[in-house]
Design a protein around this motif. Structure first.
Motif, PDB file in Angstrom:
ATOM      1  N   ALA A   1       2.952 -35.568  27.737  1.00 49.35           N
ATOM      2  CA  ALA A   1       2.291 -34.385  28.579  1.00 49.35           C
ATOM      3  C   ALA A   1       2.888 -33.121  28.182  1.00 49.35           C
ATOM      4  O   ALA A   1       2.202 -32.242  28.239  1.00 49.35           O
ATOM      5  CB  ALA A   1       2.542 -34.484  30.075  1.00 49.35           C
ATOM      6  N   LEU A   2       4.223 -33.196  27.729  1.00 47.69           N
ATOM      7  CA  LEU A   2       4.851 -31.996  27.198  1.00 47.69           C
ATOM      8  C   LEU A   2       4.737 -31.905  25.814  1.00 47.69           C
ATOM      9  O   LEU A   2       4.580 -32.762  25.006  1.00 47.69           O
ATOM     10  CB  LEU A   2       6.387 -32.158  27.758  1.00 47.69           C
TER      11      LEU A   2
ATOM     12  N   GLU B   1      -4.803 -42.774  28.446  1.00 49.96           N
ATOM     13  CA  GLU B   1      -3.695 -42.928  29.285  1.00 49.96           C
ATOM     14  C   GLU B   1      -3.789 -41.582  30.210  1.00 49.96           C
ATOM     15  O   GLU B   1      -3.240 -41.321  31.595  1.00 49.96           O
ATOM     16  CB  GLU B   1      -2.400 -42.952  28.893  1.00 49.96           C
ATOM     17  N   ASN B   2      -4.295 -40.377  29.576  1.00 51.23           N
ATOM     18  CA  ASN B   2      -4.329 -39.404  30.254  1.00 51.23           C
ATOM     19  C   ASN B   2      -5.781 -38.957  30.903  1.00 51.23           C
ATOM     20  O   ASN B   2      -5.821 -37.726  31.495  1.00 51.23           O
ATOM     21  CB  ASN B   2      -3.696 -38.344  29.532  1.00 51.23           C
TER      22      ASN B   2
ATOM     23  N   ARG C   1       3.651 -33.636  38.322  1.00 49.26           N
ATOM     24  CA  ARG C   1       3.970 -34.849  38.279  1.00 49.26           C
ATOM     25  C   ARG C   1       3.495 -35.513  37.085  1.00 49.26           C
ATOM     26  O   ARG C   1       4.293 -36.545  36.783  1.00 49.26           O
ATOM     27  CB  ARG C   1       2.728 -35.362  39.526  1.00 49.26           C
ATOM     28  N   TRP C   2       2.452 -34.914  36.417  1.00 43.95           N
ATOM     29  CA  TRP C   2       2.412 -35.653  34.986  1.00 43.95           C
ATOM     30  C   TRP C   2       3.626 -35.271  33.943  1.00 43.95           C
ATOM     31  O   TRP C   2       3.812 -36.162  32.981  1.00 43.95           O
ATOM     32  CB  TRP C   2       1.148 -34.781  34.336  1.00 43.95           C
TER      33      TRP C   2
ATOM     34  N   THR D   1       7.599 -29.120  34.412  1.00 38.43           N
ATOM     35  CA  THR D   1       6.601 -28.127  34.468  1.00 38.43           C
ATOM     36  C   THR D   1       5.389 -28.006  34.971  1.00 38.43           C
ATOM     37  O   THR D   1       4.404 -28.902  34.999  1.00 38.43           O
ATOM     38  CB  THR D   1       6.409 -27.825  32.817  1.00 38.43           C
ATOM     39  N   GLY D   2       5.143 -26.727  35.948  1.00 42.54           N
ATOM     40  CA  GLY D   2       3.938 -26.851  36.397  1.00 42.54           C
ATOM     41  C   GLY D   2       2.907 -26.061  36.054  1.00 42.54           C
ATOM     42  O   GLY D   2       1.953 -25.650  36.868  1.00 42.54           O
TER      43      GLY D   2
END
Length: 202
Positions: free
Chosen positions: A4-5, A22-23, A46-47, A53-54
């Motif tokens: 995610a990051l 997966e995403n 959450r991811w 990081t939101g």
């Protein structure tokens, strides 16, 4: 490693992570939250756990979605696909739009104050009455875009392309337009007081 990051990913990596199998679920949930006014930031936090990081929507595919009045304050949207989105009245204050594809996007009445959108593509976009004061839009493309009544006070627009753009009644006071392309642009009634024009020195 969680895919995610991060904000340091390149363009391809930012876009590819959203297309990974997966995403798929989180992409659908985030898109739904953006359209329906839900808490997309909680989903992203959450991811991206444990980093938390939101605001990381870098590279996200949102083309054609209706995001009217979406809360995108401080959102990281570098290289996001926003083509043809309806983003009227969106709040993009302090958002990052570097390299974003916003061609033919409706951003009328949107707030883009202090937005960082270098190299973003707003070709044929509608930015009527938008507010982009103090934004950094260096080398952005506004070819054929409508910016009637838009406010771009103190905006950094160096080397941006306004070819055939409609800037009727726009407020460009104290903006930086050095090396900006203005061929065919309509500037009737535009406020250019204190705007810096001309070419960059070699």
């Amino acid at each position: 490693m969680n895919s995610a990051l991060s904000n340091n990913f390149g363009e391809e990596e930012l876009r590819r992570r959203w297309n990974e199998t997966e995403n798929a679920t989180v992409l659908a949930e985030v898109r739904s939250a953006l359209v329906e006014g839900g808490d997309w930031r909680a989903l992203v936090r959450r991811w991206t756990a444990p980093w938390g990081t939101g605001n990381d929507l870098g590279g996200i595919p949102l083309a054609g979605l209706n995001l009217t009045r979406a809360d995108l304050v401080d959102a990281y949207l570098s290289y996001a696909d926003l083509r043809g989105c309806v983003m009227t009245g969106c709040d993009l204050t302090d958002a990052v739009l570097s390299g974003a594809d916003a061609r033919e996007t409706d951003l009328s009445g949107a707030t883009l104050v202090r937005t960082a959108g270098g190299l973003a593509d707003f070709t044929s976009a509608n930015l009527t009455s938008s507010i982009a004061d103090d934004s950094i839009l260096v080398r952005a493309r506004f070819v054929g875009a409508t910016l009637r009544g838009a406010s771009l006070r103190r905006a950094s627009l160096a080397a941006s392309d306004f070819t055939n753009a409609d800037l009727t009644g726009a407020n460009l006071e104290d903006s930086v337009l050095v090396s900006a392309r203005m061929e065919g642009a309509v500037t009737d009634g535009a406020n250019m007081k204190g705007a810096r024009l001309g070419a960059l020195r070699p």
